[in-house]
Design a protein around this motif. Structure first.
Motif, short mmCIF file in Angstrom:
data_model
loop_
_atom_site.label_atom_id
_atom_site.label_comp_id
_atom_site.label_asym_id
_atom_site.label_seq_id
_atom_site.Cartn_x
_atom_site.Cartn_y
_atom_site.Cartn_z
N GLY A 47 0.71 -0.99 -0.01
CA GLY A 47 0.00 0.01 -0.03
C GLY A 47 1.02 1.35 0.01
O GLY A 47 0.68 2.30 -0.77
N ASP A 48 1.89 1.31 0.77
CA ASP A 48 2.72 2.54 0.76
C ASP A 48 3.58 2.60 -0.48
O ASP A 48 3.57 3.85 -1.02
CB ASP A 48 3.67 2.15 1.86
CG ASP A 48 3.42 2.28 3.25
OD1 ASP A 48 2.25 2.67 3.51
OD2 ASP A 48 4.33 1.79 4.23
N TRP A 49 3.95 1.50 -1.21
CA TRP A 49 4.43 1.75 -2.75
C TRP A 49 3.63 2.26 -3.65
O TRP A 49 3.84 3.06 -4.55
CB TRP A 49 5.40 0.49 -2.86
CG TRP A 49 6.53 0.41 -2.26
CD1 TRP A 49 6.85 -0.43 -1.16
CD2 TRP A 49 7.70 1.25 -2.48
NE1 TRP A 49 8.37 0.07 -0.93
CE2 TRP A 49 8.74 1.12 -1.61
CE3 TRP A 49 7.95 2.49 -3.43
CZ2 TRP A 49 9.95 1.48 -1.65
CZ3 TRP A 49 9.20 3.17 -3.59
CH2 TRP A 49 10.15 2.65 -2.71
N PHE A 165 -5.01 7.69 5.98
CA PHE A 165 -5.44 8.23 7.10
C PHE A 165 -6.35 7.56 8.03
O PHE A 165 -6.13 7.49 9.45
CB PHE A 165 -6.25 9.65 6.63
CG PHE A 165 -6.87 10.44 7.76
CD1 PHE A 165 -6.09 11.27 8.61
CD2 PHE A 165 -8.44 10.31 8.14
CE1 PHE A 165 -6.45 11.74 9.74
CE2 PHE A 165 -8.98 10.83 9.21
CZ PHE A 165 -7.91 11.82 10.06
N TRP A 166 -7.56 7.08 7.36
CA TRP A 166 -8.30 6.23 8.35
C TRP A 166 -7.66 4.77 8.71
O TRP A 166 -7.93 4.42 9.63
CB TRP A 166 -9.49 5.98 7.39
CG TRP A 166 -10.68 6.82 7.58
CD1 TRP A 166 -10.89 7.72 8.57
CD2 TRP A 166 -11.62 7.09 6.52
NE1 TRP A 166 -11.95 8.21 8.26
CE2 TRP A 166 -12.70 7.85 7.11
CE3 TRP A 166 -11.89 6.13 5.52
CZ2 TRP A 166 -13.73 8.38 6.61
CZ3 TRP A 166 -13.30 6.71 4.85
CH2 TRP A 166 -14.19 7.91 5.31
N GLY A 175 1.65 11.06 11.50
CA GLY A 175 2.94 11.56 10.89
C GLY A 175 3.24 11.48 9.40
O GLY A 175 3.63 12.03 8.46
N GLU A 176 3.35 10.15 9.23
CA GLU A 176 3.53 9.67 7.53
C GLU A 176 2.41 10.10 6.70
O GLU A 176 2.79 10.52 5.57
CB GLU A 176 3.69 8.25 7.63
CG GLU A 176 4.32 7.42 6.34
CD GLU A 176 4.56 6.19 6.42
OE1 GLU A 176 5.03 5.88 5.43
OE2 GLU A 176 4.38 5.72 7.29
N VAL A 177 1.08 10.10 7.32
CA VAL A 177 0.13 10.53 6.45
C VAL A 177 0.16 12.24 5.97
O VAL A 177 0.13 12.55 5.00
CB VAL A 177 -1.38 10.40 7.26
CG1 VAL A 177 -2.49 11.03 6.28
CG2 VAL A 177 -1.55 8.93 7.65
N TYR A 180 2.75 12.46 3.06
CA TYR A 180 2.29 12.27 1.92
C TYR A 180 1.05 13.33 1.41
O TYR A 180 1.09 13.70 0.33
CB TYR A 180 1.36 10.98 1.85
CG TYR A 180 2.38 9.70 1.66
CD1 TYR A 180 3.16 9.45 0.76
CD2 TYR A 180 2.46 8.95 2.84
CE1 TYR A 180 4.15 8.29 0.77
CE2 TYR A 180 3.46 7.90 2.79
CZ TYR A 180 4.01 7.62 1.66
OH TYR A 180 5.09 6.55 1.73
N ALA A 181 0.27 13.58 2.51
CA ALA A 181 -0.61 14.91 2.17
C ALA A 181 0.20 16.36 1.76
O ALA A 181 -0.44 16.93 0.73
CB ALA A 181 -1.67 14.97 3.48
N ALA A 182 1.12 16.54 2.36
CA ALA A 182 1.93 17.62 1.76
C ALA A 182 2.40 17.56 0.36
O ALA A 182 2.52 18.48 -0.36
CB ALA A 182 3.12 17.86 3.02
N ILE A 183 3.11 16.29 0.19
CA ILE A 183 3.59 16.13 -1.13
C ILE A 183 2.56 16.23 -2.08
O ILE A 183 2.80 17.10 -3.05
CB ILE A 183 4.22 14.65 -1.13
CG1 ILE A 183 5.32 14.80 -0.18
CG2 ILE A 183 4.58 14.38 -2.47
CD1 ILE A 183 6.08 13.28 -0.16
N VAL A 184 1.28 15.70 -2.03
CA VAL A 184 0.02 15.63 -2.89
C VAL A 184 -0.35 17.12 -2.90
O VAL A 184 -0.61 17.65 -3.77
CB VAL A 184 -1.21 14.65 -2.50
CG1 VAL A 184 -2.12 14.77 -3.40
CG2 VAL A 184 -0.38 13.00 -2.67
#
Length: 213
Positions: A47-49, A165-166, A175-177, A180-184
């Motif tokens: 999922g991460d990849w 996120f969910w 933290g990791e969410v 990714y949210a900032a990148i998107v």
């Protein structure tokens, strides 16, 4: 750099690099190096990849524009297909390790848990994009309709983030969410800014009155 991107070996090298996570996960499963819960590690890693490759695909256009290397575009379809490859692995890992390939249980789980429903919806939307990532599909659909269809990637990125996120909400680990949210957000924000800038530049030219004589 442009010559390297156009080199015949460039695509095979990128292809091999995209397979490295798969190879590492395969080795980890074979060598029992995925931790105390290998099944969970495989589900989460695939999922991460998937999300990482979606971010990479979204980054191609800003990078080729900002660095003035249009040659980067030749890798975009391959990267998109690898995003689909990893989401298929993610779905298979979930269906196998979590649900034992019980179709009725999977269908019930999709309807019962919102984050599974969101993730499955992203997979469904990504499928036509993967199926039309070929020149024949572009000719069959027409360039305009093909481009409209492939803009679904923005919605897919949002659904992928919501799914992530969910999934992390149960452990209150965001933290990791947030990364990714900032990148998107940056990648989509650049597109909005670039579209607005292009519209401003074209407006005076289109609105200019013709000169007499």
């Amino acid at each position: 750099m442009r010559r390297l991107l156009l080199h015949p070996a460039a695509k095979p090298l990128v292809f091999a690099a995209c397979l490295l996570p798969f190879a590492w996960l395969g080795y980890g499963a074979f060598a029992d190096a995925l931790g105390a819960n290998p099944a969970e590690a495989l589900v989460r890693a695939t999922g991460d990849w998937t999300l990482r490759f979606i971010c990479i695909v979204l980054a191609v256009t800003p990078l080729r524009t900002l660095t003035r290397t249009p040659q980067l575009a030749r890798f975009r379809r391959m990267l998109g297909l690898f995003a689909y490859f990893y989401v298929v692995l993610h779905l298979l890992a979930y269906a196998w390790f979590d649900m034992g390939f019980e179709v009725e249980e999977i269908a019930r789980d999709i309807g019962k848990r919102p984050f599974i429903l969101v993730g499955f919806t992203a997979f469904v939307l990504l499928t036509p994009l993967a199926a039309t990532s070929f020149n024949r599909a572009i000719k069959a659909l027409g360039a305009r309709r093909w481009q409209l269809l492939h803009r679904l990637v923005y919605l897919i990125a949002g659904l992928g983030l919501l799914h992530f996120f969910w999934m992390r909400a149960g452990k209150n680990d965001f933290g990791e969410v947030a990364v990714y949210a900032a990148i998107v957000a940056v990648l989509l924000g650049w597109r909005i800014w670039n579209a607005a800038r292009s519209a401003r530049l074209q407006r005076p030219r289109n609105g200019r009155l013709p000169l007499s004589g």
